[in-house]
Design a protein around this motif. Structure first.
Motif, PDB file in Angstrom:
ATOM      1  N   ARG A  85      -7.696 -31.551 -10.448  1.00  0.00           N
ATOM      2  CA  ARG A  85      -6.644 -32.189 -10.369  1.00  0.00           C
ATOM      3  C   ARG A  85      -6.385 -33.233 -11.433  1.00  0.00           C
ATOM      4  NH1 ARG A  85      -7.791 -37.406  -6.689  1.00  0.00           N
ATOM      5  NH2 ARG A  85      -9.969 -37.387  -7.060  1.00  0.00           N
ATOM      6  N   ARG A  86      -5.328 -33.684 -11.757  1.00  0.00           N
ATOM      7  CA  ARG A  86      -4.836 -34.641 -12.766  1.00  0.00           C
ATOM      8  C   ARG A  86      -4.750 -36.125 -12.379  1.00  0.00           C
ATOM      9  NH1 ARG A  86      -3.888 -32.647 -17.967  1.00  0.00           N
ATOM     10  NH2 ARG A  86      -4.439 -30.279 -17.881  1.00  0.00           N
ATOM     11  N   LEU A  87      -5.318 -36.973 -13.081  1.00  0.00           N
ATOM     12  CA  LEU A  87      -5.248 -38.236 -12.468  1.00  0.00           C
ATOM     13  C   LEU A  87      -5.522 -39.277 -13.595  1.00  0.00           C
ATOM     14  CD1 LEU A  87      -8.704 -39.202 -10.724  1.00  0.00           C
ATOM     15  CD2 LEU A  87      -8.244 -37.232 -11.619  1.00  0.00           C
ATOM     16  N   ARG A  88      -5.300 -40.775 -13.398  1.00  0.00           N
ATOM     17  CA  ARG A  88      -5.507 -41.632 -14.294  1.00  0.00           C
ATOM     18  C   ARG A  88      -6.893 -42.080 -14.321  1.00  0.00           C
ATOM     19  NH1 ARG A  88      -1.013 -41.282 -17.479  1.00  0.00           N
ATOM     20  NH2 ARG A  88       0.740 -41.350 -16.216  1.00  0.00           N
ATOM     21  N   ALA A  89      -7.520 -42.151 -15.566  1.00  0.00           N
ATOM     22  CA  ALA A  89      -9.002 -42.004 -15.902  1.00  0.00           C
ATOM     23  C   ALA A  89      -9.287 -43.728 -15.643  1.00  0.00           C
ATOM     24  CB  ALA A  89      -9.243 -42.002 -17.515  1.00  0.00           C
ATOM     25  N   PRO A  90     -10.416 -43.734 -14.783  1.00  0.00           N
ATOM     26  CA  PRO A  90     -10.787 -45.073 -14.180  1.00  0.00           C
ATOM     27  C   PRO A  90     -11.622 -45.697 -15.543  1.00  0.00           C
ATOM     28  CG  PRO A  90     -12.088 -43.579 -13.248  1.00  0.00           C
ATOM     29  CD  PRO A  90     -11.148 -42.886 -13.839  1.00  0.00           C
ATOM     30  N   ALA A  91     -11.784 -47.025 -15.359  1.00  0.00           N
ATOM     31  CA  ALA A  91     -12.307 -47.754 -16.543  1.00  0.00           C
ATOM     32  C   ALA A  91     -13.833 -47.167 -16.975  1.00  0.00           C
ATOM     33  CB  ALA A  91     -12.418 -49.062 -16.525  1.00  0.00           C
ATOM     34  N   SER A  92     -14.554 -46.690 -15.963  1.00  0.00           N
ATOM     35  CA  SER A  92     -15.970 -46.303 -16.227  1.00  0.00           C
ATOM     36  C   SER A  92     -15.879 -45.042 -16.756  1.00  0.00           C
ATOM     37  CB  SER A  92     -16.813 -46.359 -14.855  1.00  0.00           C
ATOM     38  OG  SER A  92     -15.951 -45.413 -13.989  1.00  0.00           O
ATOM     39  N   VAL A  93     -15.013 -44.157 -16.671  1.00  0.00           N
ATOM     40  CA  VAL A  93     -15.078 -42.947 -17.116  1.00  0.00           C
ATOM     41  C   VAL A  93     -14.195 -42.805 -18.619  1.00  0.00           C
ATOM     42  CG1 VAL A  93     -13.879 -40.638 -17.046  1.00  0.00           C
ATOM     43  CG2 VAL A  93     -14.977 -41.519 -15.071  1.00  0.00           C
ATOM     44  N   ALA A  94     -13.505 -43.543 -18.679  1.00  0.00           N
ATOM     45  CA  ALA A  94     -12.492 -43.811 -19.997  1.00  0.00           C
ATOM     46  C   ALA A  94     -13.365 -44.386 -20.874  1.00  0.00           C
ATOM     47  CB  ALA A  94     -11.419 -44.639 -19.662  1.00  0.00           C
ATOM     48  N   ARG A  95     -14.362 -45.140 -20.733  1.00  0.00           N
ATOM     49  CA  ARG A  95     -15.266 -45.884 -21.700  1.00  0.00           C
ATOM     50  C   ARG A  95     -16.278 -44.671 -22.216  1.00  0.00           C
ATOM     51  NH1 ARG A  95     -16.809 -49.362 -18.581  1.00  0.00           N
ATOM     52  NH2 ARG A  95     -18.768 -48.584 -17.877  1.00  0.00           N
TER      53      ARG A  95
END
Length: 246
Positions: free
Chosen positions: A111-121
């Motif tokens: 699925r596609r979703l918005r990256a949470p801060a922990s993953v984005a970092r």
């Protein structure tokens, strides 16, 4: 000294072969030679960069040791690919106590979703950027042994769907490099022991609280760019995690 893809400027703090290695890696990063393709001969590369064949050979030797290139006796030197049998399980270190190491996979979600801060970092994205999240099980003789959650940057993996993942029979890394041009060349891992929570216990078919091996892997492509965050839970009752230290 003029070269085909750049210029070597001297004097330099890095040896000449290291500069050639850097130029070759830049060519790989630019997609000049695709995964599985042959690169030019040492003689041709020496002429291209205006250096000796021995200098090119030393650069290629280091890249082969880094698993970026593969030498094939009598055939030449090729860009390493995860689709190759010898290479495809280089990042999978789970081995059975007995029998073969082959694992079958069961895709649970994509699925596609918005990256949470922990993953984005960790993936060097901005929080809220689009990412692809893949969840799968790896099974040995029908019994689940690994629960993987895989996070990928959305801009690099446009078009990655459940259907496409199910259609592809090789390793995921082979698909990533063949269809999306993303080649995983190295990874770093954090390993710790955790008790199975209710969801992991249900999917791995073990009692809640069963000891599991948690493996968090950050994989990188050329230029040390992080392109995959994988969080795996391993049930090691009949398997072990193997590592070779050189």
């Amino acid at each position: 000294m003029g070269v085909g893809t750049g210029t070597i400027v001297g004097p330099s703090f890095s040896p000449l072969y290291a500069q050639i290695k850097g130029l070759l890696i830049a060519s790989l990063q630019a997609g000049e030679w695709k995964a599985g393709e042959a690169i030019p001969s040492e003689l041709d590369l020496a002429a291209r960069f205006g250096v000796s064949q021995g200098t090119v050979r030393k650069a290629i030797d280091e890249m082969a040791a880094d698993n970026l290139l593969v030498r094939r006796q009598g055939k030449g030197t090729f860009v390493a690919t995860h689709a190759e049998q010898k290479v495809q399980y280089r990042f999978l270190r789970l081995m059975p106590d007995e029998g073969s190491g082959s694992l079958e996979r069961q895709l649970l979600d994509c699925r596609r979703l918005r990256a949470p801060a922990s993953v984005a970092r960790q993936l060097q994205m901005r929080a809220g950027d689009q990412m692809v999240e893949v969840r799968r099980l790896l099974k040995a003789e029908g019994k689940p042994v690994v629960l993987d959650d895989i996070c990928l940057p959305g801009d690099l993996f446009k078009g990655l769907t459940t259907e496409r993942l199910n259609q592809y029979r090789g390793p995921f890394y082979g698909l990533f490099e063949a269809e999306f041009g993303v080649h995983m060349i190295r990874a770093q891992e954090k390993i710790r022991a955790l008790p199975a929570d209710a969801e992991a216990a249900r999917l791995l078919q073990v009692p809640v609280g069963t000891p599991l091996l948690s493996v968090e892997r950050l994989s990188f492509t050329y230029g040390d760019k992080p392109v995959e965050l994988r969080r795996g839970l391993y049930h090691t009752a009949s398997h072990f995690y193997r590592n070779e230290l050189n």
